[in-house]
Design a protein around this motif. Structure first.
Motif, short mmCIF file in Angstrom:
data_model
loop_
_atom_site.label_atom_id
_atom_site.label_comp_id
_atom_site.label_asym_id
_atom_site.label_seq_id
_atom_site.Cartn_x
_atom_site.Cartn_y
_atom_site.Cartn_z
N PRO A 36 0.52 -1.30 0.45
CA PRO A 36 0.23 0.05 0.09
C PRO A 36 1.24 1.52 -0.16
N CYS A 89 -4.62 -3.08 0.74
CA CYS A 89 -5.14 -2.98 -0.94
C CYS A 89 -6.42 -4.15 -1.66
N LEU A 135 -9.45 2.27 -4.28
CA LEU A 135 -8.63 2.10 -5.23
C LEU A 135 -9.37 1.84 -6.20
N CYS A 173 0.42 -1.62 -4.80
CA CYS A 173 -0.93 -2.12 -4.51
C CYS A 173 -1.63 -3.17 -5.92
#
Length: 202
Positions: A139, A150, A156, A175
């Protein structure tokens, strides 16, 4: 009928025809009843009941489905057939709702409900390709500080997902595994090729 025409028309039509034999040429008005024998020549236009059923071939046979790409794929010049991540996206809600890459998804064994795409059957061969990088799921510093992982962080999708990619994530490959598994998006290696991560071990 009378032997000579009347000076004024009668109020009612005569019961019998005015002539004892057929006329040499057709009358201008059609008769009220159909003829008792077929005509010598076919009619110029087909009858209404002789129309061809144009849907005769559409009896459940397969069709060539479309391969419509997502907006992100279009903006990044990705095609359904060549993008390695297509198969990973076929069973996601976003793709199921919009039926993106329907033909390619069907060819990978993930056909959408209600579709019947034509797929060429091939002899099954074992997949011996193990040449995939083991991606890390590191991360960003901000994520670590705020306790986000992640694999679960909803934000994300705006860093490496369908809502966009940020340069810091691209440069540092933050990630990488989750970006691939969750959105089917891979970072590029030094040669500009996509790094298709190995699947996460169960």
């Amino acid at each position: 009928p009378t032997q000579s025409p009347s000076k004024a028309p009668t109020k009612q039509p005569s019961v019998t025809p005015t002539t004892s034999s057929p006329t040499s040429s057709p009358t201008k008005m059609h008769s009220g009843q159909p003829s008792t024998s077929p005509s010598a020549k076919p009619s110029a236009k087909p009858s209404a009941s002789s129309s061809v059923n144009v849907e005769a071939d559409n009896n459940g046979s397969c069709v060539q489905c479309s391969d419509e790409v997502t907006p992100w794929m279009q903006n990044n010049t990705k095609t359904c057939a060549s993008w390695p991540a297509t198969a990973d996206r076929c069973n996601t809600t976003y793709w199921l709702d919009n039926q993106f890459c329907a033909q390619t998804c069907a060819e990978t064994g993930l056909a959408y409900n209600g579709t019947n795409c034509c797929v060429e059957e091939e002899d099954p061969t074992p997949d011996t390709n193990t040449d995939c990088p083991t991606c890390e799921d590191i991360p960003s510093k901000w994520m670590t500080t705020n306790g986000f992982a992640c694999s679960t962080w909803k934000g994300l999708k705006g860093k490496c997902g369908p809502e966009g990619q940020t340069q810091s994530f691209i440069d540092n490959k933050f990630c990488a595994l989750s970006c691939y598994e969750r959105f089917g998006i891979s970072y590029l290696d030094g040669d500009g090729n996509e790094e298709r991560c190995c699947d996460r071990e169960a």
